[in-house]
Design a protein around this motif. Structure first.
Motif, short mmCIF file in Angstrom:
data_model
loop_
_atom_site.label_atom_id
_atom_site.label_comp_id
_atom_site.label_asym_id
_atom_site.label_seq_id
_atom_site.Cartn_x
_atom_site.Cartn_y
_atom_site.Cartn_z
N UNK A 75 52.45 35.14 32.58
CA UNK A 75 51.19 35.62 33.15
C UNK A 75 51.47 36.43 34.41
N UNK A 76 50.46 37.13 34.87
CA UNK A 76 50.54 37.81 36.15
C UNK A 76 49.34 37.37 37.00
N UNK A 77 49.56 37.30 38.28
CA UNK A 77 48.55 36.85 39.23
C UNK A 77 47.55 37.96 39.50
N UNK A 78 46.26 37.62 39.49
CA UNK A 78 45.20 38.60 39.79
C UNK A 78 44.68 38.42 41.20
N UNK A 79 44.40 37.19 41.59
CA UNK A 79 43.85 36.92 42.91
C UNK A 79 43.25 35.53 42.95
N UNK A 80 42.68 35.18 44.11
CA UNK A 80 42.12 33.84 44.28
C UNK A 80 40.95 33.88 45.26
N UNK A 81 40.09 32.87 45.14
CA UNK A 81 39.11 32.60 46.17
C UNK A 81 39.36 31.17 46.62
N UNK A 82 38.44 30.53 47.31
CA UNK A 82 38.69 29.18 47.81
C UNK A 82 38.65 28.12 46.71
N UNK A 83 38.17 28.48 45.52
CA UNK A 83 38.02 27.49 44.46
C UNK A 83 38.94 27.70 43.27
N UNK A 84 39.23 28.96 42.92
CA UNK A 84 40.01 29.26 41.73
C UNK A 84 41.00 30.38 41.98
N UNK A 85 42.11 30.35 41.23
CA UNK A 85 43.01 31.49 41.17
C UNK A 85 42.91 32.06 39.76
N UNK A 86 43.07 33.36 39.65
CA UNK A 86 42.95 34.04 38.36
C UNK A 86 44.30 34.59 37.93
N UNK A 87 44.62 34.42 36.66
CA UNK A 87 45.88 34.83 36.07
C UNK A 87 45.58 35.55 34.75
N UNK A 88 46.42 36.51 34.39
CA UNK A 88 46.25 37.25 33.14
C UNK A 88 47.49 37.07 32.28
N UNK A 89 47.27 36.75 31.01
CA UNK A 89 48.38 36.64 30.07
C UNK A 89 48.96 38.03 29.82
N UNK A 90 50.27 38.12 29.77
CA UNK A 90 50.90 39.43 29.58
C UNK A 90 50.91 39.87 28.12
N UNK A 91 50.67 38.95 27.18
CA UNK A 91 50.70 39.32 25.76
C UNK A 91 49.39 39.92 25.27
N UNK A 92 48.25 39.49 25.83
CA UNK A 92 46.96 39.99 25.32
C UNK A 92 45.94 40.32 26.42
N UNK A 93 46.36 40.30 27.67
CA UNK A 93 45.52 40.61 28.83
C UNK A 93 44.31 39.69 28.99
N UNK A 94 44.33 38.51 28.36
CA UNK A 94 43.26 37.54 28.56
C UNK A 94 43.47 36.85 29.91
N UNK A 95 42.38 36.69 30.64
CA UNK A 95 42.46 36.06 31.95
C UNK A 95 42.01 34.61 31.87
#
Length: 129
Positions: free
Chosen positions: A25-45
């Protein structure tokens, strides 16, 4: 320092999460509650609760790499309840910070309060000779 900055610095230091099936996965960003990640195989977050990340020792190791917390130190936890108990170990400064974070949570402090005292250039205090 804010939680988002700590997350970014940990990613800079090598922190990453793989998908549940082991996909990178690759890191997208975060807020105080969640961090967001994207799969490199299908771009699903997907979202990961920040609390889960902050309890991961790999997060603290990576944050420590970025902030220069790789110095070896002696760690001691002392508890007095009836009889004094003490646990000593040899570790790294990132472990000290991780234990301080867990202690802050145990005292009921909000996540943001712990990170507010950290700076992006914080290094261990040097012992005087």
């Amino acid at each position: 320092m804010r939680i988002q900055e700590a997350m970014s610095k940990a990613v800079e230091g090598g922190y990453h999460i793989d998908g549940s099936d082991g996909i990178a996965t690759s890191y997208i960003g975060a807020n105080d509650e969640y961090s967001a990640w994207t799969r490199t195989d299908n771009d699903a977050s997907f979202m990961v609760p920040v609390e889960e990340t902050l309890l991961d020792p790999r997060f603290w190791q990576a944050l420590g790499r970025t902030l220069g917390w790789d110095e070896v130190c002696d760690l001691a936890i002392t508890c007095v309840h009836g009889e004094e108990e003490c646990q000593n170990c040899r570790g790294y400064y990132w472990m000290y910070q991780w234990h301080c974070f867990i202690q802050a949570l145990a005292h009921g402090n909000p996540l943001e309060a712990f990170f507010a005292h950290l700076t992006s250039s914080q290094t261990p205090r040097k012992q005087s000779a």
